[in-house]
Design a protein around this motif. Structure first.
Motif, PDB file in Angstrom:
ATOM      1  N   ALA A  98      49.424   4.760  80.388  1.00  0.00           N
ATOM      2  CA  ALA A  98      48.580   4.365  79.619  1.00  0.00           C
ATOM      3  C   ALA A  98      48.876   5.413  78.326  1.00  0.00           C
ATOM      4  CB  ALA A  98      46.996   3.434  78.946  1.00  0.00           C
ATOM      5  N   TYR A  99      48.141   6.704  78.557  1.00  0.00           N
ATOM      6  CA  TYR A  99      48.176   7.699  78.008  1.00  0.00           C
ATOM      7  C   TYR A  99      48.702   8.892  78.465  1.00  0.00           C
ATOM      8  CZ  TYR A  99      43.599   8.877  77.592  1.00  0.00           C
ATOM      9  OH  TYR A  99      42.444   9.355  78.618  1.00  0.00           O
ATOM     10  N   LEU A 100      49.397  10.058  77.983  1.00  0.00           N
ATOM     11  CA  LEU A 100      49.171  11.255  78.634  1.00  0.00           C
ATOM     12  C   LEU A 100      48.958  12.779  77.911  1.00  0.00           C
ATOM     13  CD1 LEU A 100      52.669  12.177  80.338  1.00  0.00           C
ATOM     14  CD2 LEU A 100      51.558  14.215  79.155  1.00  0.00           C
ATOM     15  N   GLN A 101      47.905  13.508  78.285  1.00  0.00           N
ATOM     16  CA  GLN A 101      47.130  14.288  77.782  1.00  0.00           C
ATOM     17  C   GLN A 101      48.389  15.610  77.558  1.00  0.00           C
ATOM     18  OE1 GLN A 101      42.613  14.456  76.740  1.00  0.00           O
ATOM     19  NE2 GLN A 101      43.147  12.828  78.745  1.00  0.00           N
ATOM     20  N   TRP A 102      47.931  16.541  77.054  1.00  0.00           N
ATOM     21  CA  TRP A 102      48.470  18.084  77.620  1.00  0.00           C
ATOM     22  C   TRP A 102      46.523  18.595  77.736  1.00  0.00           C
ATOM     23  CZ3 TRP A 102      52.473  19.924  79.750  1.00  0.00           C
ATOM     24  CH2 TRP A 102      53.125  19.185  79.689  1.00  0.00           C
ATOM     25  N   TYR A 103      46.810  20.090  78.522  1.00  0.00           N
ATOM     26  CA  TYR A 103      45.271  20.835  78.390  1.00  0.00           C
ATOM     27  C   TYR A 103      45.974  22.597  78.817  1.00  0.00           C
ATOM     28  CZ  TYR A 103      42.179  17.015  79.151  1.00  0.00           C
ATOM     29  OH  TYR A 103      42.102  16.057  79.250  1.00  0.00           O
ATOM     30  N   ARG A 104      45.344  22.664  77.962  1.00  0.00           N
ATOM     31  CA  ARG A 104      45.659  24.508  78.030  1.00  0.00           C
ATOM     32  C   ARG A 104      45.035  25.498  79.303  1.00  0.00           C
ATOM     33  NH1 ARG A 104      46.908  29.696  74.054  1.00  0.00           N
ATOM     34  NH2 ARG A 104      45.662  31.535  75.666  1.00  0.00           N
ATOM     35  N   GLN A 105      45.261  25.987  80.180  1.00  0.00           N
ATOM     36  CA  GLN A 105      44.251  26.598  81.057  1.00  0.00           C
ATOM     37  C   GLN A 105      44.472  28.176  81.244  1.00  0.00           C
ATOM     38  OE1 GLN A 105      43.989  24.603  85.329  1.00  0.00           O
ATOM     39  NE2 GLN A 105      41.000  25.599  84.952  1.00  0.00           N
ATOM     40  N   ASP A 106      42.931  28.526  80.963  1.00  0.00           N
ATOM     41  CA  ASP A 106      43.285  30.538  81.162  1.00  0.00           C
ATOM     42  C   ASP A 106      42.797  30.483  82.519  1.00  0.00           C
ATOM     43  OD1 ASP A 106      42.728  29.811  77.647  1.00  0.00           O
ATOM     44  OD2 ASP A 106      44.541  31.575  78.441  1.00  0.00           O
ATOM     45  N   PRO A 107      42.828  32.114  82.879  1.00  0.00           N
ATOM     46  CA  PRO A 107      42.835  32.134  84.316  1.00  0.00           C
ATOM     47  C   PRO A 107      41.171  32.055  84.902  1.00  0.00           C
ATOM     48  CG  PRO A 107      44.446  33.257  83.883  1.00  0.00           C
ATOM     49  CD  PRO A 107      43.906  32.618  82.775  1.00  0.00           C
ATOM     50  N   GLY A 108      40.173  31.144  85.797  1.00  0.00           N
ATOM     51  CA  GLY A 108      39.105  31.054  85.168  1.00  0.00           C
ATOM     52  C   GLY A 108      38.039  30.127  85.477  1.00  0.00           C
ATOM     53  N   ARG A 109      38.851  29.757  84.238  1.00  0.00           N
ATOM     54  CA  ARG A 109      38.707  29.145  82.868  1.00  0.00           C
ATOM     55  C   ARG A 109      38.706  27.463  83.457  1.00  0.00           C
ATOM     56  NH1 ARG A 109      37.493  32.267  78.236  1.00  0.00           N
ATOM     57  NH2 ARG A 109      35.763  30.947  77.546  1.00  0.00           N
ATOM     58  N   GLY A 110      37.572  26.784  81.955  1.00  0.00           N
ATOM     59  CA  GLY A 110      37.919  24.717  82.164  1.00  0.00           C
ATOM     60  C   GLY A 110      39.605  24.434  81.430  1.00  0.00           C
ATOM     61  N   PRO A 111      39.751  22.915  81.731  1.00  0.00           N
ATOM     62  CA  PRO A 111      40.873  22.941  80.565  1.00  0.00           C
ATOM     63  C   PRO A 111      40.233  22.944  79.740  1.00  0.00           C
ATOM     64  CG  PRO A 111      41.252  21.720  83.507  1.00  0.00           C
ATOM     65  CD  PRO A 111      39.776  22.660  82.860  1.00  0.00           C
ATOM     66  N   VAL A 112      41.060  23.280  78.528  1.00  0.00           N
ATOM     67  CA  VAL A 112      40.778  22.672  76.691  1.00  0.00           C
ATOM     68  C   VAL A 112      41.980  22.009  76.354  1.00  0.00           C
ATOM     69  CG1 VAL A 112      41.663  23.618  74.561  1.00  0.00           C
ATOM     70  CG2 VAL A 112      39.554  25.062  76.415  1.00  0.00           C
ATOM     71  N   PHE A 113      41.330  20.503  75.908  1.00  0.00           N
ATOM     72  CA  PHE A 113      42.463  19.807  75.890  1.00  0.00           C
ATOM     73  C   PHE A 113      43.146  20.381  73.890  1.00  0.00           C
ATOM     74  CE2 PHE A 113      43.401  15.692  74.478  1.00  0.00           C
ATOM     75  CZ  PHE A 113      43.336  15.176  72.890  1.00  0.00           C
ATOM     76  N   LEU A 114      44.739  19.450  73.999  1.00  0.00           N
ATOM     77  CA  LEU A 114      45.083  19.613  73.756  1.00  0.00           C
ATOM     78  C   LEU A 114      45.914  19.255  72.728  1.00  0.00           C
ATOM     79  CD1 LEU A 114      47.468  22.652  75.017  1.00  0.00           C
ATOM     80  CD2 LEU A 114      45.396  23.261  73.082  1.00  0.00           C
ATOM     81  N   LEU A 115      46.275  17.613  73.704  1.00  0.00           N
ATOM     82  CA  LEU A 115      47.523  17.346  72.796  1.00  0.00           C
ATOM     83  C   LEU A 115      46.892  15.637  73.522  1.00  0.00           C
ATOM     84  CD1 LEU A 115      50.383  18.189  71.215  1.00  0.00           C
ATOM     85  CD2 LEU A 115      48.587  17.466  69.790  1.00  0.00           C
ATOM     86  N   LEU A 116      46.998  14.361  72.428  1.00  0.00           N
ATOM     87  CA  LEU A 116      46.916  13.236  73.493  1.00  0.00           C
ATOM     88  C   LEU A 116      48.477  12.656  73.035  1.00  0.00           C
ATOM     89  CD1 LEU A 116      44.308  10.558  74.593  1.00  0.00           C
ATOM     90  CD2 LEU A 116      46.146   9.934  73.358  1.00  0.00           C
ATOM     91  N   ILE A 117      49.363  11.726  74.211  1.00  0.00           N
ATOM     92  CA  ILE A 117      50.171  10.478  73.220  1.00  0.00           C
ATOM     93  C   ILE A 117      49.744   8.876  73.998  1.00  0.00           C
ATOM     94  CG2 ILE A 117      51.518  12.002  74.831  1.00  0.00           C
ATOM     95  CD1 ILE A 117      53.999  10.873  72.206  1.00  0.00           C
ATOM     96  N   ARG A 118      49.863   8.679  73.530  1.00  0.00           N
ATOM     97  CA  ARG A 118      50.239   6.695  73.709  1.00  0.00           C
ATOM     98  C   ARG A 118      51.343   6.332  74.561  1.00  0.00           C
ATOM     99  NH1 ARG A 118      44.376   6.355  73.872  1.00  0.00           N
ATOM    100  NH2 ARG A 118      43.433   7.587  71.731  1.00  0.00           N
ATOM    101  N   GLU A 119      51.288   5.594  75.009  1.00  0.00           N
ATOM    102  CA  GLU A 119      52.906   4.888  75.912  1.00  0.00           C
ATOM    103  C   GLU A 119      53.259   4.600  75.008  1.00  0.00           C
ATOM    104  OE1 GLU A 119      52.966   1.380  77.966  1.00  0.00           O
ATOM    105  OE2 GLU A 119      51.301   0.134  76.371  1.00  0.00           O
ATOM    106  N   ASN A 120      53.116   3.847  74.041  1.00  0.00           N
ATOM    107  CA  ASN A 120      53.646   3.295  72.176  1.00  0.00           C
ATOM    108  C   ASN A 120      53.755   4.389  71.277  1.00  0.00           C
ATOM    109  OD1 ASN A 120      51.025   3.637  71.711  1.00  0.00           O
ATOM    110  ND2 ASN A 120      51.171   1.213  70.569  1.00  0.00           N
TER     111      ASN A 120
END
Lengths: 113, 114
Positions: free
Chosen positions: A31-53
């Motif tokens: 339905a959609y795809l997201q990209w996250y950034r993760q630094d060592p030992g940290r949680g992922p940080v949301f960057l962008l979301l793109i939907r299927e359309n």
């Protein structure tokens, strides 16, 4: 079988260049795809979301494309900086699987000054 | 506006023990998901809680259980710990209107099983 795969090798680029990261999937209907950034030992940080359309999304120096025919998303960082060095994760949300995000293994990006 | 918080940050246990990890969602969020991330891998979905119920579950054994409280905070419990349970445990929160909302992650709890 279902798979989501990112560039297996770490990506090393020079400061100022454009980094391009790849995310391919098989046997999913996202339905959609997201990209996250993760630094060592940290949680992922949301960057962008793109939907299927949607074909393309931009945010500052970031751009993501989504091609449901090729079953691929590309993530671009333009004018890259050493501070962009991190692991980047793609994640998809499949139809009929509620809120379960399915992640790729991540691509490590290193930007050299 | 506080983001997602998790406690503790690090934990060391021995095989066979039990552990409880805690998560407070981002302000205004009502849905909490838990993920396990082994070193060098992407996060793997454990389960998701909404309205104090487990709504969805990934491929994890029954040793992994959870709970959500009326204030939307959540706990992850793991019984009979194995060496392979060593990982970074991530909590993510979202505002569930359709279950497709963006999930925001906490800093994680690093669990080491000896």
């Amino acid at each position: 079988s279902q798979k989501i795969e990112q560039n297996s090798e770490a990506l090393n680029i020079q400061e100022g260049k454009t980094a391009t990261l790849t995310c391919n999937y098989t046997n999913y209907s996202p339905a959609y795809l997201q990209w996250y950034r993760q630094d060592p030992g940290r949680g992922p940080v949301f960057l962008l979301l793109i939907r299927e359309n949607e074909k393309e999304k931009r945010k500052e120096r970031l751009k993501v494309t989504f091609d449901t025919t090729l079953k691929q998303s590309l993530f671009h960082i333009t004018a890259s900086q050493p501070a962009d060095s991190a692991t980047y994760l793609c994640a998809l949300l499949n139809y009929n699987q509620g809120g379960k995000l399915i992640f790729g293994q991540g691509t490590e990006l290193s930007v050299k000054p | 506006d506080a983001g997602v918080t998790q406690s503790p940050t690090h934990l060391i246990k021995t095989r066979g023990q039990q552990v409880t990890l805690r998560c407070s969602p981002k302000s205004g969020h009502d849905t909490v998901s838990w993920y396990q991330q082994a070193l060098g891998q992407g996060p793997q979905f454990i389960f998701q809680y909404y309205e104090e119920e487990e709504r969805q579950r990934g491929n994890f054994p029954d040793r992994f259980s959870g709970h959500q409280f009326p204030n939307y905070s959540s706990e992850l419990n793991v019984n009979a710990l194995l060496l392979g349970d060593s990982a970074l445990y991530l909590c993510a929160s979202s505002l569930d209107s359709t279950s497709t909302d963006t999930q925001y992650f906490g800093p994680g709890t690093r669990l080491t099983v000896l």
